[in-house]
Design an enzyme around this catalytic site. Sequence first.
Site, PDB file in Angstrom:
ATOM      1  N   CYS A 240      49.343  45.567  37.826  1.00 24.19           N
ATOM      2  CA  CYS A 240      50.148  46.583  37.144  1.00 24.19           C
ATOM      3  C   CYS A 240      49.434  46.996  35.852  1.00 24.19           C
ATOM      4  O   CYS A 240      48.983  46.154  35.084  1.00 24.19           O
ATOM      5  CB  CYS A 240      51.552  46.128  36.790  1.00 24.19           C
ATOM      6  SG  CYS A 240      52.581  45.795  38.213  1.00 24.19           S
TER       7      CYS A 240
ATOM      8  N   ARG B 191      44.294  48.310  38.535  1.00 24.90           N
ATOM      9  CA  ARG B 191      45.233  47.196  38.366  1.00 24.90           C
ATOM     10  C   ARG B 191      46.395  47.255  39.350  1.00 24.90           C
ATOM     11  O   ARG B 191      47.206  46.336  39.417  1.00 24.90           O
ATOM     12  CB  ARG B 191      45.779  47.190  36.938  1.00 24.90           C
ATOM     13  CG  ARG B 191      44.712  46.963  35.895  1.00 24.90           C
ATOM     14  CD  ARG B 191      45.328  46.858  34.540  1.00 24.90           C
ATOM     15  NE  ARG B 191      46.006  45.601  34.378  1.00 24.90           N
ATOM     16  CZ  ARG B 191      45.499  44.538  33.787  1.00 24.90           C
ATOM     17  NH1 ARG B 191      44.291  44.594  33.290  1.00 24.90           N
ATOM     18  NH2 ARG B 191      46.188  43.436  33.685  1.00 24.90           N
TER      19      ARG B 191
ATOM     20  N   TRP C   7      51.618  47.395  41.054  1.00 23.90           N
ATOM     21  CA  TRP C   7      51.226  46.563  42.191  1.00 23.90           C
ATOM     22  C   TRP C   7      52.489  45.808  42.556  1.00 23.90           C
ATOM     23  O   TRP C   7      52.963  44.960  41.794  1.00 23.90           O
ATOM     24  CB  TRP C   7      50.109  45.605  41.788  1.00 23.90           C
ATOM     25  CG  TRP C   7      49.544  44.840  42.949  1.00 23.90           C
ATOM     26  CD1 TRP C   7      48.536  45.231  43.783  1.00 23.90           C
ATOM     27  CD2 TRP C   7      49.952  43.541  43.410  1.00 23.90           C
ATOM     28  NE1 TRP C   7      48.304  44.263  44.730  1.00 23.90           N
ATOM     29  CE2 TRP C   7      49.168  43.224  44.530  1.00 23.90           C
ATOM     30  CE3 TRP C   7      50.923  42.626  43.003  1.00 23.90           C
ATOM     31  CZ2 TRP C   7      49.294  42.028  45.230  1.00 23.90           C
ATOM     32  CZ3 TRP C   7      51.062  41.431  43.698  1.00 23.90           C
ATOM     33  CH2 TRP C   7      50.245  41.141  44.805  1.00 23.90           C
TER      34      TRP C   7
ATOM     35  N   ASN D 229      54.773  44.401  33.467  1.00 22.28           N
ATOM     36  CA  ASN D 229      53.770  43.750  34.302  1.00 22.28           C
ATOM     37  C   ASN D 229      54.073  42.258  34.273  1.00 22.28           C
ATOM     38  O   ASN D 229      54.183  41.686  33.190  1.00 22.28           O
ATOM     39  CB  ASN D 229      52.370  44.035  33.732  1.00 22.28           C
ATOM     40  CG  ASN D 229      51.282  43.239  34.430  1.00 22.28           C
ATOM     41  OD1 ASN D 229      51.457  42.793  35.562  1.00 22.28           O
ATOM     42  ND2 ASN D 229      50.151  43.066  33.752  1.00 22.28           N
ATOM     43  N   GLY D 230      54.246  41.650  35.439  1.00 20.33           N
ATOM     44  CA  GLY D 230      54.561  40.220  35.471  1.00 20.33           C
ATOM     45  C   GLY D 230      55.691  39.960  36.432  1.00 20.33           C
ATOM     46  O   GLY D 230      56.029  40.812  37.259  1.00 20.33           O
TER      47      GLY D 230
ATOM     48  N   GLU E  93      31.015  34.941  50.292  1.00 24.97           N
ATOM     49  CA  GLU E  93      31.171  36.155  49.486  1.00 24.97           C
ATOM     50  C   GLU E  93      30.907  37.407  50.328  1.00 24.97           C
ATOM     51  O   GLU E  93      31.603  38.417  50.192  1.00 24.97           O
ATOM     52  CB  GLU E  93      30.233  36.075  48.263  1.00 24.97           C
ATOM     53  CG  GLU E  93      30.192  37.304  47.378  1.00 24.97           C
ATOM     54  CD  GLU E  93      31.534  37.675  46.730  1.00 24.97           C
ATOM     55  OE1 GLU E  93      32.505  36.926  46.856  1.00 24.97           O
ATOM     56  OE2 GLU E  93      31.589  38.764  46.135  1.00 24.97           O
TER      57      GLU E  93
ATOM     58  N   LYS F 130      33.645  40.319  50.853  1.00 30.60           N
ATOM     59  CA  LYS F 130      33.399  41.738  50.502  1.00 30.60           C
ATOM     60  C   LYS F 130      33.763  42.638  51.663  1.00 30.60           C
ATOM     61  O   LYS F 130      34.410  43.664  51.486  1.00 30.60           O
ATOM     62  CB  LYS F 130      31.918  41.981  50.149  1.00 30.60           C
ATOM     63  CG  LYS F 130      31.425  41.505  48.827  1.00 30.60           C
ATOM     64  CD  LYS F 130      31.910  42.280  47.638  1.00 30.60           C
ATOM     65  CE  LYS F 130      33.223  41.786  47.121  1.00 30.60           C
ATOM     66  NZ  LYS F 130      33.309  40.681  46.245  1.00 30.60           N
TER      67      LYS F 130
ATOM     68  N   GLU G  53      37.649  42.711  52.312  1.00 30.89           N
ATOM     69  CA  GLU G  53      38.360  43.370  51.214  1.00 30.89           C
ATOM     70  C   GLU G  53      38.344  44.890  51.341  1.00 30.89           C
ATOM     71  O   GLU G  53      39.360  45.535  51.140  1.00 30.89           O
ATOM     72  CB  GLU G  53      37.667  43.058  49.875  1.00 30.89           C
ATOM     73  CG  GLU G  53      38.088  41.804  49.189  1.00 30.89           C
ATOM     74  CD  GLU G  53      37.356  41.640  47.863  1.00 30.89           C
ATOM     75  OE1 GLU G  53      38.024  41.400  46.861  1.00 30.89           O
ATOM     76  OE2 GLU G  53      36.098  41.751  47.812  1.00 30.89           O
TER      77      GLU G  53
ATOM     78  N   HIS H 196      31.522  23.844  65.069  1.00 29.47           N
ATOM     79  CA  HIS H 196      32.822  23.161  65.100  1.00 29.47           C
ATOM     80  C   HIS H 196      33.972  24.154  65.187  1.00 29.47           C
ATOM     81  O   HIS H 196      35.066  23.862  64.721  1.00 29.47           O
ATOM     82  CB  HIS H 196      32.955  22.265  63.874  1.00 29.47           C
ATOM     83  CG  HIS H 196      31.868  21.243  63.802  1.00 29.47           C
ATOM     84  ND1 HIS H 196      31.839  20.132  64.607  1.00 29.47           N
ATOM     85  CD2 HIS H 196      30.730  21.213  63.063  1.00 29.47           C
ATOM     86  CE1 HIS H 196      30.739  19.442  64.351  1.00 29.47           C
ATOM     87  NE2 HIS H 196      30.045  20.078  63.422  1.00 29.47           N
TER      88      HIS H 196
ATOM     89  N   LYS I  60      42.713  44.454  40.885  1.00 29.56           N
ATOM     90  CA  LYS I  60      41.533  43.877  40.235  1.00 29.56           C
ATOM     91  C   LYS I  60      41.895  42.649  39.405  1.00 29.56           C
ATOM     92  O   LYS I  60      41.161  41.683  39.363  1.00 29.56           O
ATOM     93  CB  LYS I  60      40.904  44.943  39.327  1.00 29.56           C
ATOM     94  CG  LYS I  60      39.675  44.467  38.593  1.00 29.56           C
ATOM     95  CD  LYS I  60      38.436  44.967  39.233  1.00 29.56           C
ATOM     96  CE  LYS I  60      37.182  44.340  38.710  1.00 29.56           C
ATOM     97  NZ  LYS I  60      36.438  43.687  39.796  1.00 29.56           N
TER      98      LYS I  60
END
Length: 609
Positions: A2, A27, A73, A99-100, A483, A487, A490, A506, A604
């Site tokens: 947010c 955000r 968000w 925000n929160g 990573e 990427k 995402e 495995h 983010k």
Amino acid sequence: MCGIVGYIGSQQASDILVNGLRRLEYRGYDSAGVAIVNGSLHVCKREGKVDELDRALKSERLEGSIGIGHTRWATHGPPSNENSHPHVSSDDSFALVHNGIIENYTTLKEGLVRKGYTFDSETDTEVLVHLIEDVRNSTGLELPEAVRQALAMVVGTYGIAIVSREDPDLMIAARKGSPLIVGVGDGEYFLGSDAAPLIEHTRQVVYLHDGEMVVIRRSGMDVRSLDNVPLTKEVHELEWDLEQIEKQGYEYFMLKEIMEQPTALENCLRGRVRPGDNTIQLGGLLEHMERIRAARRIIIVGCGTSWHSALVGEYLIEGLARIPVEVEYASEFRYREPILTDEDVVIAISQSGETADTLAAIREAKEHGALALGICNSVGSTIARETDAGVYLHAGPEIGVASTKAFTAQVAVLTMLALKLAKGRTLTDERFAEYLQGLLEIPNKIRDVLDIHEQIAELAQVYRYASNFLYLGRGYNFPVALEGALKLKEISYIHAEGYPAAEMKHGPIALIDRFMPVVFIAMHDSTYSKVVSNIEEVVARRGSVIAITDNGSDIERHCEYMVRIPQTEEFLTPLLTVVPLQLLSYYIAVLRGCDVDQPRNLAKSVTVE
Ligand code: G6P
């Protein structure tokens, strides 16, 4: 998570708020809204991105020189016009953005419903609005005092901003757990949940700390603790430039930030790696080096990409300096009652410096007497402030939601730390000097990798329709495999998994058929022959192998595609191998028509747990 903006001054607030929201869109981008005071309280909010809000505002043309804005968000209640912020009191007298998470919102809401308050949204935020209203109505207190008393009843986290129809020279902001910064202008003030919306207006900023509330008027601001103790706040100078937060001709911030990596690393290494006197200087850690060297163990905590760089850090610090290292997801570490003593060193890695779980992990570490260090990009961020000491990345602002240059800069900082710890312990001066040279050559080697971006764009054409990917690596490049997979999922929404190459046998090997692209990181290092065996195992099952390799390797016959990158010392390879993987994800996502900078459901800066 947010974004919050605010403006009070003599200019038209609307444009400033919308521009600010655009700068903060990373955000959260589920919905956006503004409240502007001009005789009455005008609220405009829309589900969707800031563009939707902008279109609505263009037809409504809200005049007024004080206002607040929000980009959401979603936590409580799906994205919708009703659940968008700002939320307004029943009598339309004040508006609030938040925000929160208000954790005790159910209990508070029940009490308010009993008192006759009605709710238009499913959000926890609207509960806070009516709570403030209720305190004000039942006590007759002025709005700032009513806010203070209402916040005392709240369990959870918040960064809030409020404007009032009854007082067009008043903006209130408060924080606990969610960042807020006040930009100081000439007879005007700006509010932001980070520095991005402030930079084009002012460089003078005041960081609000947890448990603080500010009452802003055009003539000045008054910061107090939530229990009403007046505070003197330092004004800081922002380091970032406006150009750094603009796309500068690139289609997406992510591509700009991938391409910026050579410069970002040069900035990160500058003044710290000193071949002249064969040293590494990490100013922030100077007085703590002895304690770090003597640590019983080092625990590195982080989330997402920062957790991956922490894993590289484990290989680096254990491999080079022989100090035991553990890597933990911050969200697990904070709640599992970790065994910590004052002989432990806990390092938090966070690009934003605001990730709620990472911050909580650091607080946990400090409570147990461990030395708490931070590796952050955002100067003045909460983690940077709350740790005992730390190292900034100096990578410049990162706007793309998928982290790229922060990852390489984090790994560069961990590399410097590992080398510094290893010098005189496991590394001779001669070997140390060689390694410094190797590290200094990395930015130019990344330039060489970036030069082959067109080849990777072609590769993306081939694999754009794949529905699964496997990424495999060993040793230093196991975290890079993780990573690479992160990427891709995402930003392109292709399912991807990263695994240690040997671990493939495995489980994931069952998934391999001719439709499964398998990306191997196969650098010519101590793991090479083992990785080649793993490649053979995939080829035998008709998997389609893409190899990221260097000039020393001879695996052509096994691979459908090879991406050759420069050679370097084994411990430095993650700084190079991750780059083609970033580019591959980027190009695949673009070809699939995805919004690379604002992938669905992500944000983010994750300031809720
Ligand atoms: C979010 C971002 C990731 C980032 C992670 C940790 O999930 O989308 O890119 O790696 O948070 O963020 P931090 O700021 O703590 O590094």
